[in-house]
Design an enzyme around this catalytic site. Sequence first.
Site, PDB file in Angstrom:
ATOM      1  N   ASP A  83      -7.469 -13.918  11.085  1.00  0.00           N
ATOM      2  CA  ASP A  83      -6.473 -13.639  12.120  1.00  0.00           C
ATOM      3  C   ASP A  83      -5.978 -12.197  12.088  1.00  0.00           C
ATOM      4  OD1 ASP A  83      -5.364 -14.389   9.643  1.00  0.00           O
ATOM      5  OD2 ASP A  83      -3.450 -14.939  10.540  1.00  0.00           O
ATOM      6  N   GLU A 151      -3.809 -16.877   8.209  1.00  0.00           N
ATOM      7  CA  GLU A 151      -3.285 -16.413   6.933  1.00  0.00           C
ATOM      8  C   GLU A 151      -1.969 -15.673   7.117  1.00  0.00           C
ATOM      9  OE1 GLU A 151      -2.160 -13.726   3.872  1.00  0.00           O
ATOM     10  OE2 GLU A 151      -2.957 -13.039   5.791  1.00  0.00           O
ATOM     11  N   GLU A 152      -1.839 -14.927   8.205  1.00  0.00           N
ATOM     12  CA  GLU A 152      -0.631 -14.131   8.418  1.00  0.00           C
ATOM     13  C   GLU A 152       0.616 -14.993   8.557  1.00  0.00           C
ATOM     14  OE1 GLU A 152      -0.401 -11.103   7.965  1.00  0.00           O
ATOM     15  OE2 GLU A 152      -2.394 -10.245   8.240  1.00  0.00           O
ATOM     16  N   ARG A 193      -6.417  -8.017 -11.771  1.00  0.00           N
ATOM     17  CA  ARG A 193      -5.597  -8.153 -12.958  1.00  0.00           C
ATOM     18  C   ARG A 193      -5.409  -9.634 -13.262  1.00  0.00           C
ATOM     19  NH1 ARG A 193      -0.786  -5.401 -13.081  1.00  0.00           N
ATOM     20  NH2 ARG A 193       0.173  -6.939 -14.440  1.00  0.00           N
TER      21      ARG A 193
END
Length: 424
Positions: A83, A151-152, A193
Amino acid sequence: MTSSISDILASQALDLASYEELYKHFHSSPELSNQERETAATTTQHLSKLPDFKITTDIGGHGLAGVFRNGSGPTVLLRADMDALPVKELTGLPYASTATQVSQRTGDETSVMHACGHDMHVTCLLAAAQHLSNLRDSWSGTLVVLFQPAEERGTGAQAMVDDGLYTKHEIPVPDFVLGQHVMAMPAGKVGSRAGTIMASADSFKVTVFGRGSHGSMPHRSIDPVMMASNIVVRLQNIVSRETNPSDMAVVTVGYLRGGHTENIIVDHAELGIDIRTINTETRKRVIASIKRIVHAEYIASGATKEPTIEETRFFPQTNNDESMEDRLANTFGEFFGDAFDPQIDRTNASEDVSILASSQGKPSLFWFFGGADPELYAQKEKEGRLVEDIPQNHSAYFAPVIQPTLKTGVDAMCVAALTFLNRK
């Protein structure tokens, strides 16, 4: 003897020219969350050219997944989000977006732009799917490539799971979930990380109610714009005076809406509030502080109707599994050399990719790769102007340089997949 990942990838080089053009198409044709119909259709069309993948579409909206079963071994899921954002593009690129859509959230027509790089994510994953398909004799296991909507808004991964991603749609439960994000760091660089790599996020719509009046008669009103403004100021104390400086919290007021003309005091106003945290207890305390401040302003203003606080988005923390990170750091280090940072700084941005793993009790891993022009980045770093001159994600000027960004993203996806699949 097991071949090295570098040798495997070098054995059949992938021509990325067609994918560069595909990226330009995606960039110029963005779609908002839950409206990714054409993006999904184009993605399906390209993935269907690879005979190894069994494709399932319309999962949790416009989500889709391809499954490649290639003998015995673990199941690895690679994810890309599709998106775009309600942003008017100002990059001036020849393939810049001029698209508009009607927002499902507001009902307003808005400009749309891939201001967060999801167009690059989709293109990288499609290219990686082809490359891994071409290399099928070098690995075994099951590869899932998943293209996620929304996702936004922080809803897409959960929507796919809730729609039966692993049950009704029979996508195999992954042993490992992998994802990546293009960032405003030098193209060619990769970083990850162990532990928390992205913060959790909560967003709220707060509505305060007052009493409307003519602008010339403020004494007849209870001004909700004033109430909202006082809340905005008071919210700043949550971070500056209520949060331990050694901890992390961000409180942002993204909008304040109240009224449409200058001489009318309206009867209600809205605020959009976003918070970021990395500590569960801090998150609870910040949310409680927001509620306390909103309620206290309602009392202090003499309002008669309680304010409302509606949660509009939630993203969990993105935590990298330590065992997975150890394995990936070894292979990324071997493949990318000094271009890989195994201790990249955590970001306060947020993601929902981990839901694809945590919903099944499985581990996940996420990394960043750069999209900024390396020479320009080095120049601006020397000048001390990175913040001013290197556009960040969600900026109207954000646009990764196509190369070496695309190649790095494809390589990273392939290296990560081969790290966890069985190699021959």
